[in-house]
Design a protein around this motif. Structure first.
Motif, PDB file in Angstrom:
ATOM      1  N   UNK A 302       0.840  -1.202   0.000  1.00  0.00           N
ATOM      2  CA  UNK A 302       0.000   0.000   0.000  1.00  0.00           C
ATOM      3  C   UNK A 302       0.877   1.255   0.000  1.00  0.00           C
ATOM      4  N   UNK A 303       1.973   1.207   0.726  1.00  0.00           N
ATOM      5  CA  UNK A 303       2.901   2.338   0.783  1.00  0.00           C
ATOM      6  C   UNK A 303       3.531   2.593  -0.589  1.00  0.00           C
ATOM      7  N   UNK A 304       3.677   1.516  -1.374  1.00  0.00           N
ATOM      8  CA  UNK A 304       4.276   1.636  -2.708  1.00  0.00           C
ATOM      9  C   UNK A 304       3.267   2.003  -3.782  1.00  0.00           C
ATOM     10  N   UNK A 305       1.978   1.807  -3.514  1.00  0.00           N
ATOM     11  CA  UNK A 305       0.949   1.980  -4.536  1.00  0.00           C
ATOM     12  C   UNK A 305       1.005   3.382  -5.149  1.00  0.00           C
ATOM     13  N   UNK A 306       1.004   3.422  -6.466  1.00  0.00           N
ATOM     14  CA  UNK A 306       0.974   4.685  -7.186  1.00  0.00           C
ATOM     15  C   UNK A 306       2.326   5.362  -7.326  1.00  0.00           C
ATOM     16  N   UNK A 307       3.328   4.859  -6.587  1.00  0.00           N
ATOM     17  CA  UNK A 307       4.646   5.505  -6.619  1.00  0.00           C
ATOM     18  C   UNK A 307       5.690   4.643  -7.318  1.00  0.00           C
ATOM     19  N   UNK A 308       5.396   3.352  -7.463  1.00  0.00           N
ATOM     20  CA  UNK A 308       6.305   2.419  -8.126  1.00  0.00           C
ATOM     21  C   UNK A 308       5.530   1.627  -9.170  1.00  0.00           C
ATOM     22  N   UNK A 309       6.257   1.073 -10.120  1.00  0.00           N
ATOM     23  CA  UNK A 309       5.663   0.209 -11.137  1.00  0.00           C
ATOM     24  C   UNK A 309       6.169  -1.209 -10.952  1.00  0.00           C
ATOM     25  N   UNK A 310       5.257  -2.172 -10.875  1.00  0.00           N
ATOM     26  CA  UNK A 310       5.653  -3.559 -10.689  1.00  0.00           C
ATOM     27  C   UNK A 310       6.181  -4.172 -11.976  1.00  0.00           C
ATOM     28  N   UNK A 311       7.405  -4.702 -11.927  1.00  0.00           N
ATOM     29  CA  UNK A 311       8.031  -5.356 -13.077  1.00  0.00           C
ATOM     30  C   UNK A 311       8.729  -6.628 -12.625  1.00  0.00           C
ATOM     31  N   UNK A 312       8.837  -7.609 -13.532  1.00  0.00           N
ATOM     32  CA  UNK A 312       9.723  -8.743 -13.288  1.00  0.00           C
ATOM     33  C   UNK A 312      11.156  -8.303 -13.587  1.00  0.00           C
ATOM     34  N   UNK A 313      12.113  -9.146 -13.236  1.00  0.00           N
ATOM     35  CA  UNK A 313      13.506  -8.807 -13.528  1.00  0.00           C
ATOM     36  C   UNK A 313      13.744  -8.697 -15.030  1.00  0.00           C
ATOM     37  N   UNK A 314      13.168  -9.612 -15.802  1.00  0.00           N
ATOM     38  CA  UNK A 314      13.348  -9.559 -17.257  1.00  0.00           C
ATOM     39  C   UNK A 314      12.691  -8.310 -17.845  1.00  0.00           C
ATOM     40  N   UNK A 315      11.569  -7.911 -17.311  1.00  0.00           N
ATOM     41  CA  UNK A 315      10.918  -6.684 -17.792  1.00  0.00           C
ATOM     42  C   UNK A 315      11.748  -5.454 -17.470  1.00  0.00           C
ATOM     43  N   UNK A 316      12.390  -5.452 -16.311  1.00  0.00           N
ATOM     44  CA  UNK A 316      13.248  -4.321 -15.973  1.00  0.00           C
ATOM     45  C   UNK A 316      14.464  -4.289 -16.896  1.00  0.00           C
ATOM     46  N   UNK A 317      15.029  -5.452 -17.184  1.00  0.00           N
ATOM     47  CA  UNK A 317      16.136  -5.545 -18.133  1.00  0.00           C
ATOM     48  C   UNK A 317      15.704  -4.974 -19.486  1.00  0.00           C
ATOM     49  N   UNK A 318      14.503  -5.335 -19.924  1.00  0.00           N
ATOM     50  CA  UNK A 318      13.999  -4.832 -21.206  1.00  0.00           C
ATOM     51  C   UNK A 318      13.826  -3.318 -21.174  1.00  0.00           C
ATOM     52  N   UNK A 319      13.386  -2.782 -20.042  1.00  0.00           N
ATOM     53  CA  UNK A 319      13.243  -1.326 -19.912  1.00  0.00           C
ATOM     54  C   UNK A 319      14.591  -0.646 -20.125  1.00  0.00           C
ATOM     55  N   UNK A 320      15.633  -1.192 -19.510  1.00  0.00           N
ATOM     56  CA  UNK A 320      16.950  -0.581 -19.626  1.00  0.00           C
ATOM     57  C   UNK A 320      17.504  -0.683 -21.033  1.00  0.00           C
ATOM     58  N   UNK A 321      17.374  -1.881 -21.628  1.00  0.00           N
ATOM     59  CA  UNK A 321      17.970  -2.090 -22.939  1.00  0.00           C
ATOM     60  C   UNK A 321      17.183  -1.406 -24.046  1.00  0.00           C
TER      61      UNK A 321
END
Length: 329
Positions: A302-321
């Motif tokens: 709840x503290x994270x809601x609206x302030x962070x985006x949930x991603x898997x590790x592979x999705x985060x890798x894709x965001x960076x690349x």
């Protein structure tokens, strides 16, 4: 762009802290509750899966359903003492639970190959993400991961130093001077960055909390003896993990606040699959402890809601690349 909220679960047998002679996987029946909680908050766990769990039918059915619905990632987690090929390193590997990096390189390679093939056959997906068993990682391990097609490691625990059960091996992993944020791993020195590397390191989120005054004096004194050091670490930790322990709800929330204040690109949460089951770990021995854990998880998410985006590790890798690789930090 919102910072990413990454959830990593070391997915392994029941209460391995007790060094069982026979490993069970009853915790596989308790994972769906956490998965559904994550989905309610639009978060996507990465289930880092070891040998006994990939061979558990209940877990395979659960994981296949998550993959089918696109709500989680399956990665690899390797415990060297029971991952084939079984080649004993000591008189009692089940008690001393050696690290993979203590084996010869050829055995390391074979163990990585066996579990990677098993995971990919079981789930019909390329394994991209990995965490070393008991956090023990080195340059040889990194090279072998790249050799087997892995793109992400999350074994680094900043500010931490690892110890082994064998008294002849006091330190295997020392991450006290490693980066806190993402970097492309130099395969010749895993503490350094190489912008041309293909292996992304995503250190688990640990925020340093330096001790001052009397606490600093107590720290210096406790360094001479393990018991006072453990007491001090419990009641005045020098680092805050994004990892529930049953009494750190507010500390975890403060980690999120610190990450936002420092404009970190991600936070990385971790827990073990067996910690979702009563009696599956020393920290959560009863149903009451599990309910308190879920209360803490609800508060954290709840503290994270609206302030962070949930991603898997592979999705985060894709965001960076997708953009500049140099933006990894």
């Amino acid at each position: 762009m919102k910072p990413a909220f990454l959830i990593t679960i070391d997915t392994e047998g029941d209460n391995l802290w007790s060094y069982p002679s026979e490993i069970t996987t009853e915790n596989s029946r308790y994972l769906r509750r956490f998965q559904l909680l994550c989905e309610r908050y639009a978060l996507k766990p990465t289930w880092l899966t070891n040998w006994e769990m990939v061979n558990c039918g209940t877990y395979r059915d659960f994981a296949k359903d998550c993959l089918k619905r696109g709500t989680a990632e399956i990665g690899m987690h390797l415990h060297a003492w029971n991952n084939p090929p079984i080649i004993p390193l000591s008189a009692d590997d089940n008690r001393l639970v050696p690290f993979l990096i203590q084996f010869d390189e050829s055995i390391m390679r074979d163990k990585i190959a066996v579990i990677t093939d098993r995971l990919e056959d079981a789930f019909g997906a390329k394994m991209l993400s990995h965490r070393a068993g008991r956090w023990a990682f080195n340059e040889t391990y990194a090279r072998l991961l790249v050799e087997h097609g892995y793109r992400i490691d999350c074994s680094v625990s900043p500010h931490m130093r690892g110890e082994h059960g064998d008294p002849s091996v006091k330190e295997v992993a020392d991450y006290t001077n490693f980066p806190e944020s993402a970097y492309w791993v130099d395969l010749k020195n895993i503490a350094k960055e190489d912008p041309h590397s293909t292996l992304l390191e995503l250190p688990v989120t640990i925020v340093a909390k330096p001790r001052t005054g009397l606490l600093k004096v107590a720290e210096l004194a406790s360094n001479l003896h393990s018991f006072p050091r453990r007491v001090l670490d419990r009641f005045a930790p020098k680092a805050l993990w994004l990892r529930p322990d049953g009494r750190n709800r507010h500390a975890m929330q403060s980690v999120l606040d610190t990450a936002l204040q420092e404009e970190r690109a991600y936070v990385e949460f971790m827990l073990h699959s067996s910690e979702f089951m009563p009696g599956g770990s020393p920290r959560f021995p009863t149903e009451m402890h599990i309910e308190r854990l879920y209360d803490d998880l609800e508060a954290l998410f709840e503290h994270a809601r609206g302030r962070f985006e949930g991603l898997t590790l592979a999705e985060y890798h894709a965001r960076l690349t997708a953009g500049s690789r140099r933006a990894a930090a």
